[in-house]
Design a protein around this motif. Structure first.
Motif, PDB file in Angstrom:
ATOM      1  N   PHE A  39     -16.935   8.533   8.557  1.00 44.72           N
ATOM      2  CA  PHE A  39     -17.375   8.825   9.924  1.00 44.72           C
ATOM      3  C   PHE A  39     -16.801  10.139  10.451  1.00 44.72           C
ATOM      4  CE2 PHE A  39     -17.276   4.063   9.882  1.00 44.72           C
ATOM      5  CZ  PHE A  39     -18.657   3.900   9.797  1.00 44.72           C
ATOM      6  N   GLY A  40     -16.660  11.125   9.573  1.00 45.26           N
ATOM      7  CA  GLY A  40     -16.176  12.439   9.982  1.00 45.26           C
ATOM      8  C   GLY A  40     -14.676  12.540  10.168  1.00 45.26           C
ATOM      9  N   ARG A  41     -13.943  11.500   9.787  1.00 45.21           N
ATOM     10  CA  ARG A  41     -12.483  11.508   9.899  1.00 45.21           C
ATOM     11  C   ARG A  41     -11.865  11.285   8.540  1.00 45.21           C
ATOM     12  NH1 ARG A  41      -9.478   8.065  14.401  1.00 45.21           N
ATOM     13  NH2 ARG A  41      -7.739   9.240  13.597  1.00 45.21           N
ATOM     14  N   ASP A  42     -10.688  11.864   8.343  1.00 45.11           N
ATOM     15  CA  ASP A  42      -9.938  11.625   7.119  1.00 45.11           C
ATOM     16  C   ASP A  42      -9.048  10.405   7.336  1.00 45.11           C
ATOM     17  OD1 ASP A  42     -10.957  13.802   5.730  1.00 45.11           O
ATOM     18  OD2 ASP A  42      -9.502  15.162   6.632  1.00 45.11           O
ATOM     19  N   TRP A  43      -9.164   9.432   6.449  1.00 44.40           N
ATOM     20  CA  TRP A  43      -8.369   8.214   6.516  1.00 44.40           C
ATOM     21  C   TRP A  43      -7.401   8.196   5.351  1.00 44.40           C
ATOM     22  CZ3 TRP A  43      -8.931   4.890  10.564  1.00 44.40           C
ATOM     23  CH2 TRP A  43     -10.045   5.076  11.365  1.00 44.40           C
ATOM     24  N   PHE A  44      -6.208   7.698   5.604  1.00 47.38           N
ATOM     25  CA  PHE A  44      -5.171   7.669   4.590  1.00 47.38           C
ATOM     26  C   PHE A  44      -4.506   6.298   4.614  1.00 47.38           C
ATOM     27  CE2 PHE A  44      -0.689   8.591   3.423  1.00 47.38           C
ATOM     28  CZ  PHE A  44      -0.937   8.892   2.086  1.00 47.38           C
ATOM     29  N   ILE A  45      -4.496   5.618   3.475  1.00 47.43           N
ATOM     30  CA  ILE A  45      -3.862   4.308   3.352  1.00 47.43           C
ATOM     31  C   ILE A  45      -2.780   4.422   2.274  1.00 47.43           C
ATOM     32  CG2 ILE A  45      -4.205   1.873   2.848  1.00 47.43           C
ATOM     33  CD1 ILE A  45      -7.131   2.265   3.703  1.00 47.43           C
ATOM     34  N   PRO A  46      -1.521   4.569   2.688  1.00 49.38           N
ATOM     35  CA  PRO A  46      -0.427   4.760   1.718  1.00 49.38           C
ATOM     36  C   PRO A  46       0.115   3.431   1.190  1.00 49.38           C
ATOM     37  CG  PRO A  46       0.417   5.001   3.914  1.00 49.38           C
ATOM     38  CD  PRO A  46      -1.062   4.750   4.045  1.00 49.38           C
ATOM     39  N   LEU A  47      -0.639   2.736   0.382  1.00 50.65           N
ATOM     40  CA  LEU A  47      -0.252   1.414  -0.095  1.00 50.65           C
ATOM     41  C   LEU A  47       1.002   1.461  -0.969  1.00 50.65           C
ATOM     42  CD1 LEU A  47      -1.061  -1.554  -0.103  1.00 50.65           C
ATOM     43  CD2 LEU A  47      -2.442  -1.087  -2.111  1.00 50.65           C
ATOM     44  N   THR A  48       1.008   2.289  -1.995  1.00 52.46           N
ATOM     45  CA  THR A  48       2.146   2.372  -2.905  1.00 52.46           C
ATOM     46  C   THR A  48       3.379   2.935  -2.203  1.00 52.46           C
ATOM     47  OG1 THR A  48       0.613   2.759  -4.719  1.00 52.46           O
ATOM     48  CG2 THR A  48       2.916   3.265  -5.131  1.00 52.46           C
ATOM     49  N   THR A  49       3.198   3.925  -1.370  1.00 53.73           N
ATOM     50  CA  THR A  49       4.317   4.498  -0.629  1.00 53.73           C
ATOM     51  C   THR A  49       4.950   3.454   0.279  1.00 53.73           C
ATOM     52  OG1 THR A  49       3.332   6.696  -0.694  1.00 53.73           O
ATOM     53  CG2 THR A  49       4.968   6.299   1.007  1.00 53.73           C
ATOM     54  N   THR A  50       4.139   2.641   0.920  1.00 47.87           N
ATOM     55  CA  THR A  50       4.655   1.597   1.788  1.00 47.87           C
ATOM     56  C   THR A  50       5.497   0.595   1.013  1.00 47.87           C
ATOM     57  OG1 THR A  50       2.716   1.818   3.223  1.00 47.87           O
ATOM     58  CG2 THR A  50       4.011  -0.188   3.440  1.00 47.87           C
ATOM     59  N   ILE A  51       5.031   0.208  -0.167  1.00 45.10           N
ATOM     60  CA  ILE A  51       5.774  -0.745  -0.986  1.00 45.10           C
ATOM     61  C   ILE A  51       7.104  -0.140  -1.436  1.00 45.10           C
ATOM     62  CG2 ILE A  51       5.759  -1.991  -3.182  1.00 45.10           C
ATOM     63  CD1 ILE A  51       2.712  -2.324  -2.762  1.00 45.10           C
ATOM     64  N   LEU A  52       7.084   1.109  -1.889  1.00 48.91           N
ATOM     65  CA  LEU A  52       8.323   1.759  -2.325  1.00 48.91           C
ATOM     66  C   LEU A  52       9.329   1.919  -1.191  1.00 48.91           C
ATOM     67  CD1 LEU A  52       7.162   4.528  -4.806  1.00 48.91           C
ATOM     68  CD2 LEU A  52       8.525   2.509  -5.288  1.00 48.91           C
ATOM     69  N   LEU A  53       8.864   2.336  -0.034  1.00 49.98           N
ATOM     70  CA  LEU A  53       9.773   2.491   1.100  1.00 49.98           C
ATOM     71  C   LEU A  53      10.318   1.147   1.557  1.00 49.98           C
ATOM     72  CD1 LEU A  53       8.014   5.267   3.187  1.00 49.98           C
ATOM     73  CD2 LEU A  53      10.061   5.465   1.775  1.00 49.98           C
ATOM     74  N   SER A  54       9.514   0.103   1.487  1.00 51.35           N
ATOM     75  CA  SER A  54       9.971  -1.237   1.843  1.00 51.35           C
ATOM     76  C   SER A  54      11.065  -1.706   0.888  1.00 51.35           C
ATOM     77  CB  SER A  54       8.796  -2.207   1.818  1.00 51.35           C
ATOM     78  OG  SER A  54       9.234  -3.516   2.053  1.00 51.35           O
ATOM     79  N   LEU A  55      10.880  -1.466  -0.403  1.00 50.58           N
ATOM     80  CA  LEU A  55      11.899  -1.832  -1.379  1.00 50.58           C
ATOM     81  C   LEU A  55      13.188  -1.038  -1.154  1.00 50.58           C
ATOM     82  CD1 LEU A  55       9.757  -2.104  -4.627  1.00 50.58           C
ATOM     83  CD2 LEU A  55      10.866  -3.965  -3.377  1.00 50.58           C
ATOM     84  N   LEU A  56      13.059   0.242  -0.829  1.00 54.24           N
ATOM     85  CA  LEU A  56      14.222   1.081  -0.565  1.00 54.24           C
ATOM     86  C   LEU A  56      14.992   0.589   0.647  1.00 54.24           C
ATOM     87  CD1 LEU A  56      15.771   3.717  -1.315  1.00 54.24           C
ATOM     88  CD2 LEU A  56      14.295   4.849   0.351  1.00 54.24           C
TER      89      LEU A  56
END
Length: 64
Positions: A39-56
């Motif tokens: 819809f004319g917008r850039d969407w970003f879903i950081p799934l792996t980054t979220t998991i890594l930061l949660s583990l950290l």
């Protein structure tokens, strides 16, 4: 209820402020982090980054 709203708002502001630093470190470019245009917008879903930061954060919390 208002406390949770404030905590979530502060967490989102912190993440938004740290995003450029995390990109320089390679977070957000990992396999499993999805980026697409809709819809004319850039969407970003950081799934792996979220998991890594949660583990950290969990590891740091156990050390303290």
């Amino acid at each position: 209820m208002i406390r949770w709203f404030i905590v979530i708002l502060l967490a989102l502001m912190l993440i938004n402020g740290l995003t450029p630093l995390l990109h320089k470190l390679g977070f957000g470019k990992l396999p499993g982090d999805f980026s697409f245009r809709l819809f004319g917008r850039d969407w970003f879903i950081p799934l792996t980054t979220t998991i890594l930061l949660s583990l950290l954060v969990s590891f740091v919390a156990k050390l303290i």
